[in-house]
Design a protein around this motif. Structure first.
Motif, PDB file in Angstrom:
ATOM      1  N   ASN A  11     -24.873  66.023  -3.229  1.00 18.32           N
ATOM      2  CA  ASN A  11     -25.650  64.864  -3.642  1.00 18.32           C
ATOM      3  C   ASN A  11     -25.947  63.938  -2.474  1.00 18.32           C
ATOM      4  OD1 ASN A  11     -25.790  65.648  -6.320  1.00 18.32           O
ATOM      5  ND2 ASN A  11     -23.833  64.701  -6.798  1.00 18.32           N
ATOM      6  N   SER A  12     -24.967  63.681  -1.632  1.00 19.69           N
ATOM      7  CA  SER A  12     -25.197  62.846  -0.451  1.00 19.69           C
ATOM      8  C   SER A  12     -24.088  63.074   0.564  1.00 19.69           C
ATOM      9  CB  SER A  12     -25.254  61.371  -0.831  1.00 19.69           C
ATOM     10  OG  SER A  12     -23.987  60.947  -1.266  1.00 19.69           O
ATOM     11  N   VAL A  13     -24.412  62.815   1.827  1.00 19.04           N
ATOM     12  CA  VAL A  13     -23.449  62.887   2.913  1.00 19.04           C
ATOM     13  C   VAL A  13     -23.653  61.624   3.740  1.00 19.04           C
ATOM     14  CG1 VAL A  13     -22.707  64.146   4.958  1.00 19.04           C
ATOM     15  CG2 VAL A  13     -23.485  65.396   2.967  1.00 19.04           C
ATOM     16  N   SER A  14     -22.608  60.820   3.878  1.00 18.64           N
ATOM     17  CA  SER A  14     -22.749  59.560   4.611  1.00 18.64           C
ATOM     18  C   SER A  14     -22.831  59.819   6.111  1.00 18.64           C
ATOM     19  CB  SER A  14     -21.592  58.623   4.283  1.00 18.64           C
ATOM     20  OG  SER A  14     -20.400  59.130   4.828  1.00 18.64           O
ATOM     21  N   SER A  15     -23.111  58.775   6.864  1.00 17.20           N
ATOM     22  CA  SER A  15     -23.318  58.920   8.304  1.00 17.20           C
ATOM     23  C   SER A  15     -22.060  59.321   9.064  1.00 17.20           C
ATOM     24  CB  SER A  15     -23.875  57.617   8.873  1.00 17.20           C
ATOM     25  OG  SER A  15     -22.935  56.582   8.675  1.00 17.20           O
ATOM     26  N   SER A  16     -20.884  59.048   8.527  1.00 13.62           N
ATOM     27  CA  SER A  16     -19.656  59.404   9.241  1.00 13.62           C
ATOM     28  C   SER A  16     -18.930  60.573   8.584  1.00 13.62           C
ATOM     29  CB  SER A  16     -18.721  58.195   9.292  1.00 13.62           C
ATOM     30  OG  SER A  16     -18.356  57.820   7.985  1.00 13.62           O
ATOM     31  N   ALA A  17     -19.616  61.321   7.737  1.00 19.71           N
ATOM     32  CA  ALA A  17     -18.990  62.424   7.011  1.00 19.71           C
ATOM     33  C   ALA A  17     -19.320  63.754   7.673  1.00 19.71           C
ATOM     34  CB  ALA A  17     -19.470  62.434   5.570  1.00 19.71           C
ATOM     35  N   VAL A  18     -18.579  64.775   7.285  1.00 14.69           N
ATOM     36  CA  VAL A  18     -18.828  66.128   7.758  1.00 14.69           C
ATOM     37  C   VAL A  18     -18.973  67.034   6.554  1.00 14.69           C
ATOM     38  CG1 VAL A  18     -17.802  68.103   8.936  1.00 14.69           C
ATOM     39  CG2 VAL A  18     -17.552  65.833   9.896  1.00 14.69           C
ATOM     40  N   PHE A  19     -20.048  67.805   6.526  1.00 18.28           N
ATOM     41  CA  PHE A  19     -20.240  68.824   5.494  1.00 18.28           C
ATOM     42  C   PHE A  19     -20.306  70.158   6.201  1.00 18.28           C
ATOM     43  CE2 PHE A  19     -22.988  71.588   3.001  1.00 18.28           C
ATOM     44  CZ  PHE A  19     -22.287  71.592   1.813  1.00 18.28           C
ATOM     45  N   HIS A  20     -19.357  71.025   5.921  1.00 18.75           N
ATOM     46  CA  HIS A  20     -19.293  72.295   6.625  1.00 18.75           C
ATOM     47  C   HIS A  20     -18.957  73.396   5.637  1.00 18.75           C
ATOM     48  CE1 HIS A  20     -18.633  75.056   9.910  1.00 18.75           C
ATOM     49  NE2 HIS A  20     -17.569  75.469   9.258  1.00 18.75           N
ATOM     50  N   VAL A  21     -19.669  74.499   5.741  1.00 18.03           N
ATOM     51  CA  VAL A  21     -19.390  75.677   4.929  1.00 18.03           C
ATOM     52  C   VAL A  21     -19.247  76.846   5.888  1.00 18.03           C
ATOM     53  CG1 VAL A  21     -20.268  77.225   3.149  1.00 18.03           C
ATOM     54  CG2 VAL A  21     -20.705  74.779   2.989  1.00 18.03           C
ATOM     55  N   GLY A  22     -18.123  77.525   5.835  1.00 15.26           N
ATOM     56  CA  GLY A  22     -17.907  78.668   6.707  1.00 15.26           C
ATOM     57  C   GLY A  22     -16.746  78.443   7.655  1.00 15.26           C
ATOM     58  N   ASP A  23     -16.647  79.314   8.641  1.00 13.02           N
ATOM     59  CA  ASP A  23     -15.551  79.250   9.599  1.00 13.02           C
ATOM     60  C   ASP A  23     -15.825  78.176  10.653  1.00 13.02           C
ATOM     61  OD1 ASP A  23     -14.442  81.335   8.278  1.00 13.02           O
ATOM     62  OD2 ASP A  23     -15.203  82.860   9.647  1.00 13.02           O
ATOM     63  N   ALA A  24     -14.775  77.530  11.097  1.00 11.93           N
ATOM     64  CA  ALA A  24     -14.915  76.518  12.146  1.00 11.93           C
ATOM     65  C   ALA A  24     -13.628  76.466  12.955  1.00 11.93           C
ATOM     66  CB  ALA A  24     -15.193  75.158  11.543  1.00 11.93           C
ATOM     67  N   TYR A  25     -13.775  76.305  14.247  1.00 12.54           N
ATOM     68  CA  TYR A  25     -12.613  76.145  15.117  1.00 12.54           C
ATOM     69  C   TYR A  25     -12.235  74.675  15.226  1.00 12.54           C
ATOM     70  CZ  TYR A  25      -9.778  75.955  19.321  1.00 12.54           C
ATOM     71  OH  TYR A  25      -8.770  75.701  20.212  1.00 12.54           O
ATOM     72  N   TYR A  26     -13.239  73.805  15.336  1.00 11.77           N
ATOM     73  CA  TYR A  26     -12.960  72.397  15.591  1.00 11.77           C
ATOM     74  C   TYR A  26     -14.084  71.553  15.004  1.00 11.77           C
ATOM     75  CZ  TYR A  26     -11.626  68.307  18.386  1.00 11.77           C
ATOM     76  OH  TYR A  26     -11.226  67.073  18.795  1.00 11.77           O
ATOM     77  N   ILE A  27     -13.743  70.592  14.166  1.00 13.18           N
ATOM     78  CA  ILE A  27     -14.720  69.663  13.604  1.00 13.18           C
ATOM     79  C   ILE A  27     -14.197  68.257  13.852  1.00 13.18           C
ATOM     80  CG2 ILE A  27     -15.814  68.811  11.510  1.00 13.18           C
ATOM     81  CD1 ILE A  27     -15.628  71.575  10.356  1.00 13.18           C
ATOM     82  N   GLN A  28     -15.045  67.412  14.431  1.00  8.22           N
ATOM     83  CA  GLN A  28     -14.630  66.048  14.722  1.00  8.22           C
ATOM     84  C   GLN A  28     -15.780  65.091  14.428  1.00  8.22           C
ATOM     85  OE1 GLN A  28     -13.595  65.319  18.777  1.00  8.22           O
ATOM     86  NE2 GLN A  28     -12.954  63.243  18.392  1.00  8.22           N
ATOM     87  N   PRO A  29     -15.728  64.399  13.296  1.00  9.24           N
ATOM     88  CA  PRO A  29     -16.751  63.383  13.048  1.00  9.24           C
ATOM     89  C   PRO A  29     -16.507  62.177  13.963  1.00  9.24           C
ATOM     90  CG  PRO A  29     -15.127  63.337  11.312  1.00  9.24           C
ATOM     91  CD  PRO A  29     -14.784  64.501  12.207  1.00  9.24           C
ATOM     92  N   ILE A  30     -17.567  61.585  14.445  1.00  7.74           N
ATOM     93  CA  ILE A  30     -17.430  60.444  15.340  1.00  7.74           C
ATOM     94  C   ILE A  30     -18.083  59.232  14.695  1.00  7.74           C
ATOM     95  CG2 ILE A  30     -18.029  59.505  17.595  1.00  7.74           C
ATOM     96  CD1 ILE A  30     -18.012  62.381  18.629  1.00  7.74           C
ATOM     97  N   SER A  31     -17.288  58.223  14.444  1.00  8.45           N
ATOM     98  CA  SER A  31     -17.778  56.985  13.863  1.00  8.45           C
ATOM     99  C   SER A  31     -16.776  55.887  14.177  1.00  8.45           C
ATOM    100  CB  SER A  31     -17.922  57.132  12.352  1.00  8.45           C
ATOM    101  OG  SER A  31     -18.337  55.922  11.778  1.00  8.45           O
TER     102      SER A  31
END
Length: 66
Positions: A11-31
């Motif tokens: 429905n929505s993703v805010s400016s400091s959010a992370v939406f990820h589907v699948g494999d990931a080694y490293y996710i870092q939201p910056i805000s």
């Protein structure tokens, strides 16, 4: 490990959010944000009793830019 993902509804993703589907080694939201408020400003609930004498909020920022 790969996986199968079914239907996804976003429905929505805010400016400091992370939406990820699948494999990931490293996710870092910056805000970042600064909030200045006096004593007792963020109290919530029923029956709150705040008794403040002299209150001061210091907003001096030595490095000016964050």
């Amino acid at each position: 490990m790969p996986g199968f993902v079914g239907a996804i509804k976003v429905n929505s993703v805010s400016s400091s959010a992370v939406f990820h589907v699948g494999d990931a080694y490293y996710i870092q939201p910056i805000s970042s944000a600064k909030t200045y408020a006096g004593g007792g400003s963020f109290n919530t609930g029923n029956g709150i009793n705040v008794q403040l004498g002299q209150s001061e909020t210091i907003v001096f920022d030595r490095d000016v830019i964050d």
